[in-house]
Design an enzyme around this catalytic site. Structure first.
Site, mmCIF file in Angstrom:
data_model
loop_
_atom_site.group_PDB
_atom_site.id
_atom_site.type_symbol
_atom_site.label_atom_id
_atom_site.label_comp_id
_atom_site.label_asym_id
_atom_site.label_seq_id
_atom_site.Cartn_x
_atom_site.Cartn_y
_atom_site.Cartn_z
ATOM 1 N N HIS A 197 -7.254 -4.559 11.461
ATOM 2 C CA HIS A 197 -6.196 -5.343 10.684
ATOM 3 C C HIS A 197 -4.949 -4.566 10.628
ATOM 4 C CE1 HIS A 197 -5.523 -5.537 5.666
ATOM 5 N NE2 HIS A 197 -5.443 -6.351 5.972
ATOM 6 N N LYS A 217 0.797 -1.509 -0.065
ATOM 7 C CA LYS A 217 -0.288 -0.496 -0.141
ATOM 8 C C LYS A 217 0.805 1.185 0.331
ATOM 9 C CE LYS A 217 -2.747 -3.405 2.601
ATOM 10 N NZ LYS A 217 -2.228 -4.303 2.035
#
Length: 481
Positions: free
Chosen positions: A399, A225
């Site tokens: 997460h 990411k």
């Protein structure tokens, strides 16, 4: 002898030869633990057809020769990683933390560099708003890489911002993983971005699933990411480009992530990771980006990017985690959604608690992967007996992938503590030394801990035999997969 009998013996001999070939291949494959070799030999020997097929599909960390060649060509074309973000700031780090950054340096060649600043975004929605604001203010370039990008509220906001930037002449490049973002790549939104002038690439294209194993494993993915704006702002963390409601797995929502906004020389290292990914997919040289002057000297902390993956040296990310765990003296706090460790990771975590370090690890109470949930819980007993405090977060699917060490060092990024992140996925993290930022990260971890339930030894011992058998059997598949 009847023809049928001859045929049967020939078939048996062919099967035996095939088994032997794959057993030898499993034994000769580099970078494999003895337990993994033994497991694969056993599978191939006991289940010839299924075992050989499983080995072809999952037995080797095979990114594909073509992909590896393109990545290495990209890295050869780009400026050397060591010098792109300024001189080493190793001297500004306490001596006992220097080995941590040397491990990081051995991965990509990035040096620990000073003069960095960062801010934690409050939550997923705020993170998206911050990214959109930076993209709307972009003047030169916008680079975005996500494993999962959904066409939901957050995903569409970022898409709209990228299209607006492209419309005003900003060079926008977007990479998504072809499997993780398959719905987007095959949607009208992807075509709309292309028509708006956004340059697009799908990482690790799946192609024909039946032929994919001949060119590399289908489950080797780009899990990174990365957002880099104008070569001066970068985002790093666990958050995909999606709402916390995460429509594709809504029953586990909200997905709870951590994302940080960085400025300073560290941005140039994140840019290098993006550029290598882009150039391995698209025939475009991004080297000129690194000819731009670095930001002037400014106060800030020491940081270093760590980008692991099959095209990088073996065992990069697990060695980073082990080094951090072994360096702890007072406190070690970790959050991760997926915990399927190798033996050194489990030993380092237990060893941290045994030498008197306050060691806490936080998992989601409900995991979106029942396989990982079972495997993770097979390790609970040993962790608790060593003195590790285990907590299970109740407020959704935690997460966030974070680690804080003695209130001074932080690791943040995309890597989980599992074999998939260690061996199959391309990941990116930032390691930094800064007590002030680490206090912020530790406070965020405390929020997670306060919303979590402690797992006790009595609870683990109360697992019934069927559950223990199930958890341990699933965990045994770790070395195989």
């Amino acid at each position: 002898m009847h023809d049928s009998a001859v045929f049967a013996w020939m078939l048996f001999a062919a099967q035996a030869v095939l088994q032997l070939v794959f057993i030898v291949r499993a034994l000769l494959r580099p970078h494999r633990e003895p337990a993994s070799r033994f497991a694969w030999v056993l599978v191939i020997a006991l289940a010839p057809v299924v075992g050989v097929l499983a080995y072809v599909l999952f037995g080797e960390v095979n990114l594909g020769r073509g992909r590896v060649a393109r990545l290495h060509a990209a890295l050869k074309t780009l400026p050397p990683a060591e010098g792109i973000a300024g001189p080493s700031a190793e001297a500004a780090v306490p001596e006992r933390y220097i080995p941590l950054f040397r491990v990081g340096h051995s991965v990509n060649g990035f040096l620990p560099v000073a003069g960095n600043r960062a801010a934690l975004t409050p939550d997923s929605a705020a993170a998206v708003e911050a990214m959109v604001a930076d993209i709307d203010a972009a003047r030169h370039s916008v680079h975005v890489l996500f494993y999962i990008w959904l066409a939901d509220g957050s995903g569409l906001k970022v898409m709209a911002a990228v299209k607006r930037a492209a419309a005003r002449g900003v060079v926008c490049r977007v990479i998504v993983d072809d499997l993780g973002s398959r719905a987007l790549v095959r949607s009208v939104h992807w075509r709309d971005m292309a028509e708006a002038g956004v340059r697009l690439a799908a990482a690790l294209p799946v192609g024909n699933p039946l032929l994919r194993p001949l060119k590399g494993r289908i489950d080797m993915r780009n899990h990174r990411k990365i957002v880099v704006v104008d070569n001066r702002i970068a985002y790093c963390g666990s958050q995909n480009c999606a709402d916390a409601a995460f429509a594709v797995k809504a029953k586990y929502a909200p997905w709870v992530d951590v994302l940080a906004r960085f400025e300073g020389p560290i941005v140039r290292q994140k840019q290098h990771l993006f550029a290598a990914n882009w150039m391995s997919q698209v025939d475009e040289d991004l080297s000129p980006l690194f000819a731009e002057p670095l930001p002037g000297d400014a106060p800030g902390f020491v940081a270093q990017a760590i980008g692991s993956g099959a095209g990088v040296r073996y065992s990069a990310m697990p060695e980073t985690f082990v080094a951090l765990m072994n360096a702890a003296r007072r406190e070690l706090v970790i959050t991760t959604p997926y915990y399927v460790p190798d033996e050194p990771i489990q030993a380092a975590l237990c060893g941290s608690a045994r030498r008197g370090v306050s060691t806490t690890i936080v998992f989601p109470a409900r995991n979106d992967s029942w396989i990982v949930a079972a495997a993770s819980r097979s390790y609970y007993r040993d962790l608790i007996e060593a003195g590790v405090q285990i907590r299970e977060y109740e407020g959704g699917l935690l997460h966030a992938k974070t680690l804080t060490l003695d209130g001074e060092v932080t690791l943040i990024g995309s890597a989980n503590i599992d074999r998939r992140s260690f061996e199959l996925n391309a990941e990116n993290n930032i390691l930094l030394y800064d007590p002030a930022f680490t206090v912020q990260m530790r406070a965020r971890q405390q929020v997670f801990m306060d919303a979590a339930t402690a797992v006790t030894r009595a609870e683990v011992e109360a697992y019934g035999r069927p559950r223990q058998l199930w958890n341990n059997a699933i965990a045994m598949l770790g070395p195989v997969l």
